[in-house]
Design an enzyme around this catalytic site. Structure first.
Site, PDB file in Angstrom:
ATOM      1  N   SER A   1       0.867  -1.188   0.243  1.00 52.17           N
ATOM      2  CA  SER A   1       0.225   0.014   0.159  1.00 52.17           C
ATOM      3  C   SER A   1       0.934   1.369   0.072  1.00 52.17           C
ATOM      4  O   SER A   1       1.895   1.162   0.482  1.00 52.17           O
ATOM      5  CB  SER A   1      -0.785  -0.080   1.093  1.00 52.17           C
ATOM      6  OG  SER A   1      -0.404   0.891   2.200  1.00 52.17           O
ATOM      7  N   LYS A   2       0.274   2.295  -0.662  1.00 50.80           N
ATOM      8  CA  LYS A   2       1.034   3.691  -0.759  1.00 50.80           C
ATOM      9  C   LYS A   2       1.502   3.988   0.657  1.00 50.80           C
ATOM     10  O   LYS A   2       2.755   4.822   0.672  1.00 50.80           O
ATOM     11  CB  LYS A   2       0.470   4.529  -1.340  1.00 50.80           C
ATOM     12  CG  LYS A   2       0.325   4.362  -2.692  1.00 50.80           C
ATOM     13  CD  LYS A   2       0.808   5.170  -3.848  1.00 50.80           C
ATOM     14  CE  LYS A   2       1.126   4.577  -5.195  1.00 50.80           C
ATOM     15  NZ  LYS A   2       0.602   5.216  -6.481  1.00 50.80           N
ATOM     16  N   ARG A   3       0.821   3.706   1.646  1.00 48.03           N
ATOM     17  CA  ARG A   3       1.182   3.946   3.112  1.00 48.03           C
ATOM     18  C   ARG A   3       2.148   3.169   3.863  1.00 48.03           C
ATOM     19  O   ARG A   3       2.534   3.475   4.945  1.00 48.03           O
ATOM     20  CB  ARG A   3      -0.014   4.206   3.781  1.00 48.03           C
ATOM     21  CG  ARG A   3      -0.648   5.680   3.895  1.00 48.03           C
ATOM     22  CD  ARG A   3      -2.107   5.795   4.180  1.00 48.03           C
ATOM     23  NE  ARG A   3      -2.687   5.378   3.126  1.00 48.03           N
ATOM     24  CZ  ARG A   3      -3.801   4.528   3.363  1.00 48.03           C
ATOM     25  NH1 ARG A   3      -4.570   4.408   4.486  1.00 48.03           N
ATOM     26  NH2 ARG A   3      -4.593   4.103   2.365  1.00 48.03           N
ATOM     27  N   ASP A   4       2.636   1.971   3.266  1.00 49.40           N
ATOM     28  CA  ASP A   4       3.509   1.206   3.790  1.00 49.40           C
ATOM     29  C   ASP A   4       4.711   1.834   4.070  1.00 49.40           C
ATOM     30  O   ASP A   4       5.476   2.093   3.162  1.00 49.40           O
ATOM     31  CB  ASP A   4       3.537   0.026   3.150  1.00 49.40           C
ATOM     32  CG  ASP A   4       4.387  -1.418   3.864  1.00 49.40           C
ATOM     33  OD1 ASP A   4       5.320  -1.000   4.624  1.00 49.40           O
ATOM     34  OD2 ASP A   4       3.952  -2.255   3.498  1.00 49.40           O
TER      35      ASP A   4
ATOM     36  N   GLN B   1       9.436   3.859  -1.128  1.00 47.52           N
ATOM     37  CA  GLN B   1       8.509   3.476  -2.153  1.00 47.52           C
ATOM     38  C   GLN B   1       8.697   4.305  -3.752  1.00 47.52           C
ATOM     39  O   GLN B   1       8.376   3.983  -4.483  1.00 47.52           O
ATOM     40  CB  GLN B   1       7.023   3.520  -1.858  1.00 47.52           C
ATOM     41  CG  GLN B   1       6.597   2.472  -1.003  1.00 47.52           C
ATOM     42  CD  GLN B   1       5.118   2.194  -1.165  1.00 47.52           C
ATOM     43  OE1 GLN B   1       4.621   2.005  -2.105  1.00 47.52           O
ATOM     44  NE2 GLN B   1       4.664   1.819   0.151  1.00 47.52           N
TER      45      GLN B   1
END
Ligand code: GLU
Length: 498
Positions: free
Chosen positions: A254-257, A262
């Site tokens: 997830s982009k929030r990981d 990223q």
């Protein structure tokens, strides 16, 4: 006739270049180069509410840094341009008109509220929401009346028939989707801007794209694109949907990981080498196999030589941050020193403690450059990322050393005081404080005290650096400077005595 391969990477300008996007771009690039074809950068900006002003510029900067240059694109042009969807609105219109005239698409006058109500009703009945097809069944007159009255409308594609939609995917094999499962989807929004599905199909058709290589998240979009290619009468390109990137727990990223860096920009900022990033990303879902199965380091040229779509895996690819760091360290080790100094220097230039160290050691101009070079050379094999030089160089720049447990233990040994006293005397007597002279001093201490190897070097290293491990001792003592080494010997001697 031999087909000329044409592939594209088609990002939407919504943010920074993500590792997933970079990998998709890399696979397209490798495939194009391998096949002697063209690699195209196309900006898909029809979802205007999501566009960000400087995103295209950031994407381009990140790609230029990675060295994945394109043959055609918004900044370099090309004969299939323009390369931004919003500049291609004129190209879409004739196809929309034609599909509507042929009855393959129709205007839909349903309002947002009506569609929302339909969706809710379906959900309450636990059905998959899908468009009812209401406007498809309007009579010619009803349709015309609404158009004459300027009722806002979208254009929907009319999905007909009951057979399966099939296509071949280079990675996933034979794919088939039920036509009946696909609703009449919107191809042009009420503001006249085509949706992604329509723009991507027309662009791929007109740009004569031969292979669509993109992320697996687009697999469910592909049947819609196949329908559109068929409807406009263009050849359907070949497809390759590349596996998702997973985090270390095997979960979709997830982009929030935050366990993973990223964005390509972050790697740039931390001092990764672009080819190390390409190398690692290439192995994320692909491997060369055969005689290369055990190898992990591949130059971009080698990747081009070895690349094939058939060796991309179906299974999701686990992103391993440490592995990428390791790959980067291998590239740092293999970099020629002059080049490495040039790449690493900016991290020392912005490091206040290092600048203070230069000042205190009265090093400026060429001497400062030389010192920087010595430092980079000393730590070449210790850096995982170039910015590590900032923490590594603390060995020389900190005012007060902290003695860690191992160092304290070594400093308890019986011979310490004698070794240190002898070493202090020897370096006081040196003509010049250079690595070669320091080496001689250590030899002389050995002769004088009879201690050698670990018994000799460990107390000196521990005293001078507060640690028992570290880079080359002569060089370390040299870079610390005579004053600091003597001061630390003095400090330790006092502690041992008291
Ligand atoms: N614009 C799409 C994206 O950013 C790319 C779609 C495609 O490659 O067909 O995901």
């Amino acid at each position: 006739m031999e087909m000329t391969v044409r592939v594209r990477f088609a990002p939407s300008p919504t943010g920074h270049l993500h590792i997933g996007g970079a990998r998709t771009a890399l696979f397209n690039y490798l495939f194009a180069k391998k096949m002697g074809g063209s690699y195209i950068l196309r900006i898909e900006d029809t979802d205007t509410s999501r566009n960000k002003a400087d995103a295209e510029e950031k994407l381009i900067r990140a790609f230029r840094w990675l060295g994945l240059d394109w043959d055609e694109g918004p900044d370099v042009g090309g004969k299939y341009g323009p390369y931004r969807s919003m500049e291609r609105l004129n190209s879409y219109q004739p196809y929309l008109d034609k599909l509507v005239a042929e009855g393959k698409a129709y205007p839909c006058f349903c309002t947002k509220e009506e569609l929302e109500a339909e969706r809710e009703a379906a959900q309450q009945k636990a059905q998959t929401p899908r468009y009812s097809g209401k406007c498809r069944h309007l009579s010619k007159e009803e349709r015309q009346a609404k158009i004459d009255a300027n009722v806002p409308h979208t254009i929907r594609f009319a999905v007909s028939g009951n057979d399966e939609i099939t296509f071949q995917d280079h990675i996933r094999g034979d794919m088939s989707f039920q036509r009946a499962d696909i609703e009449d989807f919107v191809i042009c929004k009420s503001d006249g801007v085509p949706t992604y599905h329509f723009a991507v199909t027309i662009d791929d058709a007109l740009m004569e794209i031969t292979h669509v290589i993109r992320g697996e998240e687009h697999l469910s979009n592909t049947p819609k694109h196949v329908l559109l290619f068929e409807a406009i009468g263009y050849p359907i390109p070949e497809f390759a949907h590349i596996p998702l990137i997973l985090n270390e727990n095997g979960k979709k990223l997830s982009k929030r990981d935050e366990t993973i860096l990223q964005f390509i920009e972050q790697y740039h900022d931390l001092g990764y080498l672009p080819d190390a990033v390409n190398n690692y990303l290439a192995l994320l879902g692909w491997s060369p196999g055969g005689e290369y199965i055990e190898e992990e380091i591949f130059s971009l040229d080698k990747l081009v030589e070895l690349f094939s779509l058939d060796r991309i895996n179906k299974a999701g690819a686990i992103f391993n941050q440490e592995k990428l760091m390791w790959v980067n360290s291998q590239y740092i080790k293999a970099t020629e020193l002059d080049k490495l100094v040039e790449l690493t220097k900016p991290y020392l230039d912005e490091d206040a403690e290092y600048q203070l160290y230069l000042k205190q050691n009265e090093l400026s101009g060429e001497q400062a450059e030389e010192r920087t070079r010595e430092l980079v050379a000393l730590f070449q094999t210790a850096m995982y990322q170039l910015s590590d030089i900032q923490s590594l160089s603390k060995l020389f720049t900190v005012k007060e050393t902290k003695y860690d447990d191992e160092a304290n233990q070594v400093l308890q040994q019986e011979q310490v005081s004698e070794v240190l006293a002898s070493f202090a005397k020897k370096i006081e007597e040196l003509r010049a404080y250079t690595p070669a002279e320091i080496k001689k001093a250590l030899k002389a201490v050995q002769k004088e005290t009879g201690f050698k190897g670990k018994q000799l070097f460990m107390p000196i290293r521990a005293t001078a650096t507060g640690q028992v491990h570290g880079p080359d001792l002569n060089q370390t003592l040299y870079l610390l400077g005579k004053e600091k080494v003597l001061a630390r010997i003095d400090h330790v001697q006092k502690q041992v005595v008291s």
